[in-house]
Design an enzyme around this catalytic site. Sequence first.
Site, PDB file in Angstrom:
ATOM      1  N   GLY A  80     -10.087   7.593  -0.068  1.00  0.00           N
ATOM      2  CA  GLY A  80      -9.602   8.966  -0.113  1.00  0.00           C
ATOM      3  C   GLY A  80     -10.636   9.954  -0.595  1.00  0.00           C
ATOM      4  N   THR A 129      -2.346   2.655   3.225  1.00  0.00           N
ATOM      5  CA  THR A 129      -1.600   3.897   3.436  1.00  0.00           C
ATOM      6  C   THR A 129      -0.919   3.759   4.779  1.00  0.00           C
ATOM      7  OG1 THR A 129      -3.246   5.262   2.287  1.00  0.00           O
ATOM      8  CG2 THR A 129      -1.905   6.404   3.899  1.00  0.00           C
ATOM      9  N   GLY A 149      -8.083   4.874   4.198  1.00  0.00           N
ATOM     10  CA  GLY A 149      -9.376   4.437   3.671  1.00  0.00           C
ATOM     11  C   GLY A 149      -9.733   5.233   2.427  1.00  0.00           C
ATOM     12  N   THR A 156       1.507   6.948   0.681  1.00  0.00           N
ATOM     13  CA  THR A 156       0.683   5.874   0.109  1.00  0.00           C
ATOM     14  C   THR A 156       0.984   5.647  -1.371  1.00  0.00           C
ATOM     15  OG1 THR A 156      -1.631   5.139  -0.099  1.00  0.00           O
ATOM     16  CG2 THR A 156      -1.194   7.409  -0.656  1.00  0.00           C
ATOM     17  N   VAL A 160      -5.489  11.267  -7.653  1.00  0.00           N
ATOM     18  CA  VAL A 160      -4.831  11.628  -6.406  1.00  0.00           C
ATOM     19  C   VAL A 160      -5.841  11.461  -5.278  1.00  0.00           C
ATOM     20  CG1 VAL A 160      -3.806  13.533  -5.099  1.00  0.00           C
ATOM     21  CG2 VAL A 160      -3.194  13.198  -7.499  1.00  0.00           C
ATOM     22  N   GLY A 161      -5.425  10.792  -4.221  1.00  0.00           N
ATOM     23  CA  GLY A 161      -6.316  10.586  -3.080  1.00  0.00           C
ATOM     24  C   GLY A 161      -6.168  11.689  -2.048  1.00  0.00           C
ATOM     25  N   ASP A 162      -6.517  11.360  -0.825  1.00  0.00           N
ATOM     26  CA  ASP A 162      -6.472  12.352   0.253  1.00  0.00           C
ATOM     27  C   ASP A 162      -5.078  12.527   0.838  1.00  0.00           C
ATOM     28  OD1 ASP A 162      -6.778   9.644   1.111  1.00  0.00           O
ATOM     29  OD2 ASP A 162      -7.130  10.359   3.152  1.00  0.00           O
ATOM     30  N   SER A 182       0.806  -1.217   0.000  1.00  0.00           N
ATOM     31  CA  SER A 182       0.000   0.000   0.000  1.00  0.00           C
ATOM     32  C   SER A 182       0.834   1.259   0.000  1.00  0.00           C
ATOM     33  CB  SER A 182      -0.919  -0.001   1.224  1.00  0.00           C
ATOM     34  OG  SER A 182      -0.168   0.078   2.417  1.00  0.00           O
TER      35      SER A 182
END
Length: 350
Positions: free
Chosen positions: A251, A197, A249, A215, A226-228, A73
């Site tokens: 994002g 992550t 979790g 992550t 792009v996630g959080d 991850s």
Amino acid sequence: MNRREFVKTSVTGLSAVGSLKAAESRALPVVISSANGLKATQKAMEIIRRGEDTLDAVVAGVNLVEEDPNDRSVGYGGLPNELGVVQLDASVMHGPTRGAGSVAALEGIKTPSRVAKLVMERTDHVLLVGEGAQKFALAMGFRNEDLLTDEAREIWLKWKSQLNPDDDWINPEDRVSGSLADEGRVNLKKVLKYHGTINCNAVNEKGDISGVTTTSGLSFKIPGRVGDSPIIGAGLYVDDDVGACGSTGRGEAHLKACASFMVVEFMRQGLSPEEAGLRVLKRISENTVEPYLKDEAGRPNFHLLFYVINKKGEFAGVSMYSGRQYAVHDGKVNRLCDAAYLYEAKDALE
Ligand code: ASP
């Protein structure tokens, strides 16, 4: 009052929340992390005990996980995007200097957290993305390496061989009509897509606070997704007067809620780490209206977790569903703890 009623009560109203005790209170220093970070909390605590900076400590901690090919991850060995390319996201915040730095969709560099820290230290910017982030890293002396391990490539090839309908494209009408959920698409996503992550936050004896989140993001994501994690306020927020929160979790849910920022702001208003985390999870749950993101009971069909500390050294791991853990080093013992939760997990999510 059983655990479920306790949690339910705690998130239904301010007066109930106000009457709850803080999650756990410990003497400083404290280091908290996602459950994959037990070696990170250990390493960070050793560095803090030597009197070194809290951000140096948490970044050195997560570097162990970024460089570990067996953690799929994060960093080297992380699962790739839909084209088979590993794209990494990371952010850091340094409480004492109110500094922040981050990178998104960074390719070829094993330790994006260190690049994010250099964005904070060596530029007037907060966020660098893609090719620009990689050029910056190379200028800083990092090596461009192939991050796709044979194992991660095999998992990606398996996903490709079972591709449709488990991709991230949706029809606008299906998004609101419920037909995506009817198709069982959610279950397919559960089987074939992975989140993961590492977040790590620390507070030292002086009350200095820092945090890092790093992550490889959602597996098999659309390139450029792009996630959080690299977004200040979503995947990480540190306020040296108050505390820190990082998230793991889905994002997209954290992004829409500015989730980590909101947790820290609730702590500023007097809520404990656990109370603040549960309050934000409840808000996100209420705002999850898309049929394909809900289970039969109308609850979110995805996981979210927060890792929260305040300036006093109180801490909590807080999860949307039961059965999740987090890592914490409280200055004495380094261990995994059960996270507080909003809802009992149902089989469908496990
Ligand atoms: N939050 C990360 C992302 O959406 C993934 C995760 O933590 O599971 O990129």
